[in-house]
Design a protein around this motif. Structure first.
Motif, PDB file in Angstrom:
ATOM      1  N   LEU A 119       0.893  -1.036  -0.002  1.00 50.17           N
ATOM      2  CA  LEU A 119       0.149   0.054   0.041  1.00 50.17           C
ATOM      3  C   LEU A 119       0.833   1.253  -0.003  1.00 50.17           C
ATOM      4  O   LEU A 119       0.604   2.318  -0.837  1.00 50.17           O
ATOM      5  N   LEU A 120       1.886   1.186   0.707  1.00 48.90           N
ATOM      6  CA  LEU A 120       2.519   2.213   1.037  1.00 48.90           C
ATOM      7  C   LEU A 120       3.725   2.670  -0.491  1.00 48.90           C
ATOM      8  O   LEU A 120       3.650   3.898  -0.866  1.00 48.90           O
ATOM      9  N   ARG A 121       4.033   1.611  -1.097  1.00 44.01           N
ATOM     10  CA  ARG A 121       4.312   1.750  -2.412  1.00 44.01           C
ATOM     11  C   ARG A 121       3.522   2.394  -3.502  1.00 44.01           C
ATOM     12  O   ARG A 121       3.859   3.322  -4.095  1.00 44.01           O
ATOM     13  N   ASP A 122       2.410   2.051  -3.145  1.00 45.10           N
ATOM     14  CA  ASP A 122       1.328   2.485  -4.280  1.00 45.10           C
ATOM     15  C   ASP A 122       1.124   3.687  -3.905  1.00 45.10           C
ATOM     16  O   ASP A 122       0.760   4.871  -4.952  1.00 45.10           O
ATOM     17  N   ALA A 123       1.053   4.594  -2.659  1.00 47.38           N
ATOM     18  CA  ALA A 123       0.708   5.661  -2.146  1.00 47.38           C
ATOM     19  C   ALA A 123       2.017   6.461  -2.718  1.00 47.38           C
ATOM     20  O   ALA A 123       1.808   7.609  -3.234  1.00 47.38           O
ATOM     21  N   ARG A 124       3.142   5.892  -2.664  1.00 46.08           N
ATOM     22  CA  ARG A 124       4.336   6.856  -3.065  1.00 46.08           C
ATOM     23  C   ARG A 124       4.370   6.943  -4.586  1.00 46.08           C
ATOM     24  O   ARG A 124       4.656   8.063  -5.042  1.00 46.08           O
ATOM     25  N   LEU A 125       4.054   5.924  -5.443  1.00 43.31           N
ATOM     26  CA  LEU A 125       3.939   6.086  -6.905  1.00 43.31           C
ATOM     27  C   LEU A 125       2.827   7.264  -7.114  1.00 43.31           C
ATOM     28  O   LEU A 125       3.005   7.854  -7.980  1.00 43.31           O
ATOM     29  N   ARG A 126       1.690   6.956  -6.448  1.00 45.51           N
ATOM     30  CA  ARG A 126       0.654   8.035  -6.620  1.00 45.51           C
ATOM     31  C   ARG A 126       1.217   9.694  -6.401  1.00 45.51           C
ATOM     32  O   ARG A 126       0.444  10.405  -6.993  1.00 45.51           O
ATOM     33  N   ASP A 127       1.829  10.019  -5.480  1.00 47.83           N
ATOM     34  CA  ASP A 127       2.201  11.033  -4.843  1.00 47.83           C
ATOM     35  C   ASP A 127       3.672  10.943  -4.303  1.00 47.83           C
ATOM     36  O   ASP A 127       3.792  10.989  -3.034  1.00 47.83           O
ATOM     37  N   PRO A 128       4.645  11.026  -5.205  1.00 45.88           N
ATOM     38  CA  PRO A 128       6.227  10.951  -4.625  1.00 45.88           C
ATOM     39  C   PRO A 128       6.364  11.765  -3.869  1.00 45.88           C
ATOM     40  O   PRO A 128       7.426  11.888  -2.937  1.00 45.88           O
ATOM     41  N   SER A 129       5.822  13.069  -3.672  1.00 49.28           N
ATOM     42  CA  SER A 129       6.381  14.300  -2.845  1.00 49.28           C
ATOM     43  C   SER A 129       5.533  14.215  -1.501  1.00 49.28           C
ATOM     44  O   SER A 129       5.979  15.134  -0.850  1.00 49.28           O
ATOM     45  N   ASN A 130       4.843  13.251  -1.173  1.00 47.39           N
ATOM     46  CA  ASN A 130       4.054  13.414   0.351  1.00 47.39           C
ATOM     47  C   ASN A 130       5.120  12.713   1.074  1.00 47.39           C
ATOM     48  O   ASN A 130       5.620  11.566   1.357  1.00 47.39           O
ATOM     49  N   GLY A 131       5.918  13.568   1.779  1.00 48.86           N
ATOM     50  CA  GLY A 131       6.966  13.458   2.787  1.00 48.86           C
ATOM     51  C   GLY A 131       6.233  12.307   4.170  1.00 48.86           C
ATOM     52  O   GLY A 131       7.244  11.414   4.589  1.00 48.86           O
ATOM     53  N   ASP A 132       4.968  12.274   4.412  1.00 52.57           N
ATOM     54  CA  ASP A 132       4.679  11.452   5.525  1.00 52.57           C
ATOM     55  C   ASP A 132       4.568   9.882   4.865  1.00 52.57           C
ATOM     56  O   ASP A 132       4.895   8.800   5.483  1.00 52.57           O
ATOM     57  N   THR A 133       4.144   9.687   3.595  1.00 53.70           N
ATOM     58  CA  THR A 133       4.076   8.447   3.117  1.00 53.70           C
ATOM     59  C   THR A 133       5.685   7.843   2.974  1.00 53.70           C
ATOM     60  O   THR A 133       5.658   6.730   3.349  1.00 53.70           O
ATOM     61  N   ARG A 134       6.363   8.908   2.531  1.00 54.71           N
ATOM     62  CA  ARG A 134       7.915   8.450   2.361  1.00 54.71           C
ATOM     63  C   ARG A 134       8.510   8.018   3.813  1.00 54.71           C
ATOM     64  O   ARG A 134       8.987   6.856   3.808  1.00 54.71           O
ATOM     65  N   TYR A 135       7.886   8.657   4.989  1.00 54.98           N
ATOM     66  CA  TYR A 135       8.431   8.301   6.034  1.00 54.98           C
ATOM     67  C   TYR A 135       7.845   7.050   6.533  1.00 54.98           C
ATOM     68  O   TYR A 135       8.424   6.122   6.945  1.00 54.98           O
TER      69      TYR A 135
END
Length: 178
Positions: A119-135
């Motif tokens: 899920l987190l890889r999917d979220a990162r692909l959809r919005d790579p600039s989201n710092g919370d998701t990257r964290y």
């Protein structure tokens, strides 16, 4: 709302009192409930924000962002209702990157590590600039001993303008991986 918006940056406590006073006589004002809840959450008043989001959701049960924000609070409070709440938000707004990220983080906290990574890889692909998701993704990868990948995600989380709410935690975790 204009007075609240003007006050909040310089007098958060006063703005919160103003909103609470308004809601005492106008409990059906969803716009003010959202402003109150968001401001409480940003001010670190997690328990108060939870109550305000719950009040907002009694008025607007299908508000995906309010459901998502409540899910984030439940994750912070280690409440087992966090994952079902996050999944409810995702059902209301399928594919929304920050909501996918919340489901991933809630899944990790619920012990569903493989699902969390997906899920987190999917979220990162959809919005790579989201710092919370990257964290979140970096944290999960670090927990799996995948330090190089975790460092990459945490560095991205800390890149200019993408630190999110978890900037300090990302810095602390990154320091342990060097």
């Amino acid at each position: 709302m204009r007075v609240f918006a003007a006050m909040a940056p310089r007098d958060t406590a006063g703005a919160l009192r103003l909103a609470e006073q308004w809601l005492a006589s106008h409990p059906g004002d969803a716009v003010v409930w959202r402003a109150l809840a968001d401001t409480q959450l940003n001010a670190g008043q997690v328990a108060a924000a939870r109550r305000s989001y719950e009040a907002l959701l009694r008025l607007r049960p299908d508000d995906a962002d309010a459901v998502n924000n409540l899910a984030n609070i439940l994750v912070q409070q280690s409440d087992p209702a966090a994952l079902p709440m996050a999944e409810r938000a995702l059902a209301l707004a399928p594919g929304t990157p920050h909501i996918v990220g919340t489901v991933g983080w809630a899944a990790f906290k619920a012990g569903q590590t493989d699902r969390a990574v997906q899920l987190l890889r999917d979220a990162r692909l959809r919005d790579p600039s989201n710092g919370d998701t990257r964290y979140f993704l970096g944290s999960v990868l670090a927990s799996l001993g995948r330090d190089a990948e975790a460092r990459e995600e945490l560095n991205a989380a800390l890149a200019a303008g993408t630190g999110g709410q978890h900037r300090a935690q990302a810095q602390q975790l990154l320091a342990t991986l060097k």
